[in-house]
Scaffold this active site. Structure first.
Site, PDB file in Angstrom:
ATOM      1  N   SER A 135       1.315  -0.919   0.182  1.00 44.09           N
ATOM      2  CA  SER A 135       0.410  -0.035  -0.104  1.00 44.09           C
ATOM      3  C   SER A 135       1.078   1.074  -0.376  1.00 44.09           C
ATOM      4  O   SER A 135       2.416   0.801   0.158  1.00 44.09           O
ATOM      5  CB  SER A 135      -0.902  -0.672   1.268  1.00 44.09           C
ATOM      6  OG  SER A 135      -1.638   1.118   1.165  1.00 44.09           O
ATOM      7  N   TYR A 148      -3.508  -0.698  10.101  1.00 36.13           N
ATOM      8  CA  TYR A 148      -3.132  -1.257   9.306  1.00 36.13           C
ATOM      9  C   TYR A 148      -2.221  -0.993   8.102  1.00 36.13           C
ATOM     10  O   TYR A 148      -1.343  -1.328   7.820  1.00 36.13           O
ATOM     11  CB  TYR A 148      -4.265  -0.770   8.454  1.00 36.13           C
ATOM     12  CG  TYR A 148      -4.904  -0.872   6.807  1.00 36.13           C
ATOM     13  CD1 TYR A 148      -4.939  -1.830   6.247  1.00 36.13           C
ATOM     14  CD2 TYR A 148      -3.915   0.502   6.048  1.00 36.13           C
ATOM     15  CE1 TYR A 148      -5.320  -1.748   4.616  1.00 36.13           C
ATOM     16  CE2 TYR A 148      -3.714   0.101   4.233  1.00 36.13           C
ATOM     17  CZ  TYR A 148      -4.401  -0.927   3.968  1.00 36.13           C
ATOM     18  OH  TYR A 148      -4.856  -0.844   3.175  1.00 36.13           O
ATOM     19  N   LYS A 183       0.961  -3.515   6.887  1.00 40.69           N
ATOM     20  CA  LYS A 183       1.612  -2.670   5.278  1.00 40.69           C
ATOM     21  C   LYS A 183       3.105  -2.459   5.187  1.00 40.69           C
ATOM     22  O   LYS A 183       4.123  -2.552   4.400  1.00 40.69           O
ATOM     23  CB  LYS A 183       0.723  -1.656   4.453  1.00 40.69           C
ATOM     24  CG  LYS A 183      -0.410  -2.316   3.785  1.00 40.69           C
ATOM     25  CD  LYS A 183      -0.784  -3.333   3.194  1.00 40.69           C
ATOM     26  CE  LYS A 183      -2.646  -3.087   3.129  1.00 40.69           C
ATOM     27  NZ  LYS A 183      -1.984  -5.072   2.350  1.00 40.69           N
TER      28      LYS A 183
END
Length: 274
Positions: free
Chosen positions: A144, A158, A162
């Site tokens: 990402s 999150y 990532k």
């Protein structure tokens, strides 16, 4: 530049979003695709949508957080296709939102089970099988823009996952033989279902994103990118690092004395010479 010929591809998180769009783009280029996702009508519908388009597609239910299911997926893929040209560890979820100290640690760990360990499981199951086959192949993991900087507030789990996928993918590259490539797909803002549609629909069209990234994947690029403004955010961090080093650890002649890679290379060369 070596271009990967993909006869067959395995894509986790393949029922929608980036996974399904990449499956379609690969399928239209002649690849056979195996979609892996949670069981149910969505998996069946995704396979049907591809086959209706004339793409050779099939599906297998798989929870990527369960290593045994991912091993079964790898076994089924090689039994079906013989060789696999591309593995795309793409399955992921958005994760808990809130300030770090407000997030239930169990929710953060459950998030890592999918967004980090799910990718780890895919690499663990497929890498040795790809290494054992003679034909060139590639493993791509979905990172990402949040692998490079913090694009979203209050998403520590999150963002941490990532970042971890970036580091894991880079490490994996060094473990693989030369005919197996490992790379990171770095989506920016793409219109997928990972967030509320009222927000996500402002992102890049997912079909356009697939058109941009698939040629990079087939060219076995290390980093697969599409969102130009990410460079600005990325350099905010890099510039801060450069400033810190310039002020407190400036370069000097012989500063490689504490560099691990330089030392390992020197010791290896000395061992081989002796």
């Amino acid at each position: 530049m070596t271009v990967l010929a993909v006869g067959a591809a395995v894509i986790t998180g393949g029922v929608s979003g980036i996974g399904l769009a990449v499956a379609g783009e690969l399928g239209r280029r002649g690849a056979k695709v195996l979609l892996a996702d949670l069981p149910g009508e969505r998996l069946e519908a995704a396979v049907s949508a591809l086959t209706d388009e004339g793409i050779n597609a099939c599906g297998q239910a798989c929870d990527v957080s369960d290593l045994a299911q991912v091993e079964a997926l790898a076994q089924a893929a090689f039994a079906r296709f013989g060789d696999v040209g591309l593995v795309f560890n793409n399955a992921g979820v958005s994760g808990p939102r809130g300030k770090l100290w407000e997030i239930d640690p169990a929710a953060a760990k459950a998030h890592f089970d999918i967004n980090f360990w799910g990718v780890w499981n895919g690499c663990r199951a497929f890498a040795p099988r790809l290494a054992a086959q003679a034909s060139p192949s590639a493993i791509y993991n979905t990172g990402s823009e949040n692998s490079l900087f913090c694009a979203l507030p209050h998403t520590a789990a999150y963002i941490a996952a990532k970042h971890a996928v970036l580091g894991m993918t880079e490490s994996l590259r060094g473990d693989l033989p030369s005919h197996v490539h490992a790379g990171l797909v770095i989506p920016g803002w793409v219109h997928t279902a990972i967030g509320p549609d009222a927000v996500m629909r402002n992102g890049m069209d997912v079909a356009r994103f697939a058109e941009i990234i698939v040629p990079q994947m087939l060219a076995r690029q290390r980093f697969v990118v599409a969102h130009a403004y990410n460079v600005v955010r990325m350099h905010e961090r890099i510039d801060a690092l450069d400033t810190a080093y310039a002020a407190h650890a400036p370069r000097y002649d012989g500063d490689e004395e504490y560099d691990v890679l330089t030392t390992i290379a020197r010791l290896r060369a000395a061992r081989e010479a002796g």
